[in-house]
Enzyme design. Structure first.
Site, short mmCIF file in Angstrom:
data_model
loop_
_atom_site.label_atom_id
_atom_site.label_comp_id
_atom_site.label_asym_id
_atom_site.label_seq_id
_atom_site.Cartn_x
_atom_site.Cartn_y
_atom_site.Cartn_z
CB CYS A 105 67.12 25.22 4.43
SG CYS A 105 66.21 26.61 3.74
CG ASN A 123 64.48 28.49 -1.09
OD1 ASN A 123 64.01 28.70 -2.20
ND2 ASN A 123 65.73 28.80 -0.81
CB CYS A 145 65.64 31.03 7.38
SG CYS A 145 64.03 31.62 7.95
NE ARG A 146 67.65 26.12 8.18
CZ ARG A 146 67.26 24.89 8.43
NH1 ARG A 146 68.07 24.07 9.08
NH2 ARG A 146 66.08 24.46 8.04
CB SER A 147 68.75 27.23 1.37
OG SER A 147 67.40 27.52 1.18
CG ASP A 188 64.76 26.11 11.26
OD1 ASP A 188 64.77 27.33 10.99
OD2 ASP A 188 63.80 25.36 11.00
P1 4NP Z 1 64.51 27.57 6.61
O1 4NP Z 1 63.62 27.97 7.90
O2 4NP Z 1 64.31 26.09 6.40
O3 4NP Z 1 65.90 27.91 7.03
O4 4NP Z 1 63.99 28.41 5.47
C1 4NP Z 1 62.27 27.66 8.03
C2 4NP Z 1 61.33 28.41 7.37
C3 4NP Z 1 60.00 28.14 7.52
C4 4NP Z 1 59.62 27.08 8.33
C5 4NP Z 1 60.55 26.31 8.98
C6 4NP Z 1 61.89 26.60 8.83
N1 4NP Z 1 58.24 26.79 8.50
O5 4NP Z 1 57.91 25.89 9.28
O6 4NP Z 1 57.39 27.44 7.86
#
Ligand code: 4NP
Length: 158
Positions: free
Chosen positions: A10, A13, A15-17, A125
């Site tokens: 993602c 790294n 939340c989703r992945s 997201d």
């Molecule tokens: P992820 O979510 O891609 O599912 O881990 C996010 C985590 C952090 C951010 C964006 C999305 N950020 O902008 O810091």
């Protein structure tokens, strides 16, 4: 046959992945399927961080402790180590493909690809929303993890 190596990717790294990694580890453990499993982000902001507390909470609720996972950024070596690199959304997919070397071992696609129609769905997201978004994320990645296990264990193309 070599055990398959699967990388979930993602943006951050956190939340989703990590949740996709946890859901896939869980279905593999439950069915005794041996795979090399990891996750990474396309971005570098959260390198070394533990998963978001909301992701940890939804994983715990579903029986997986992800508190020891640490975020890392995808690198070119990943295209040799992994057979399958699974993106959470179209932006991730585009960013991964822009790094993919010509001699990549890895096949790259969306986690929620629909083989029959040749299209894919995104894992939205949840970072800027509330805890309920993480429940939706868990359902989405758990469904992707089950479909992936099904495909890999039947040695279908994925
Ligand atoms: P992820 O979510 O891609 O599912 O881990 C996010 C985590 C952090 C951010 C964006 C999305 N950020 O902008 O810091």
């Amino acid at each position: 046959m070599k055990r398959p190596a699967v990388l979930f990717v993602c943006l951050g790294n956190i939340c989703r992945s990590p949740l996709a990694e946890a859901a896939f580890r869980q279905v593999c453990d439950r069915s005794g399927f041996d795979a090399d499993i990891d996750s990474a982000g396309t971005g570098n902001w959260h390198i070394g961080d533990a998963p978001d507390m909301r992701a940890q909470a939804v994983a715990r609720k579903n029986g997986v402790d992800i508190s020891a996972y640490r975020a890392r950024q995808i690198c070119t070596k990943d295209f040799q180590r992994f057979d399958h690199i699974l993106a959470m959304d179209h932006a991730n997919l585009r960013d991964i493909r822009s790094l993919q070397p010509a001699d990549s071992v890895a096949q790259v696609r969306l986690l929620l690809a629909d083989q029959r129609r040749g299209v894919g769905k995104e894992v939205a997201d949840p970072y800027y929303g509330g805890a309920d978004g993480f429940e939706i994320t868990w359902s989405a990645v758990a469904s992707g993890a089950n479909a992936l296990l099904d495909a890999l264990s039947k040695r279908k193309s994925v």
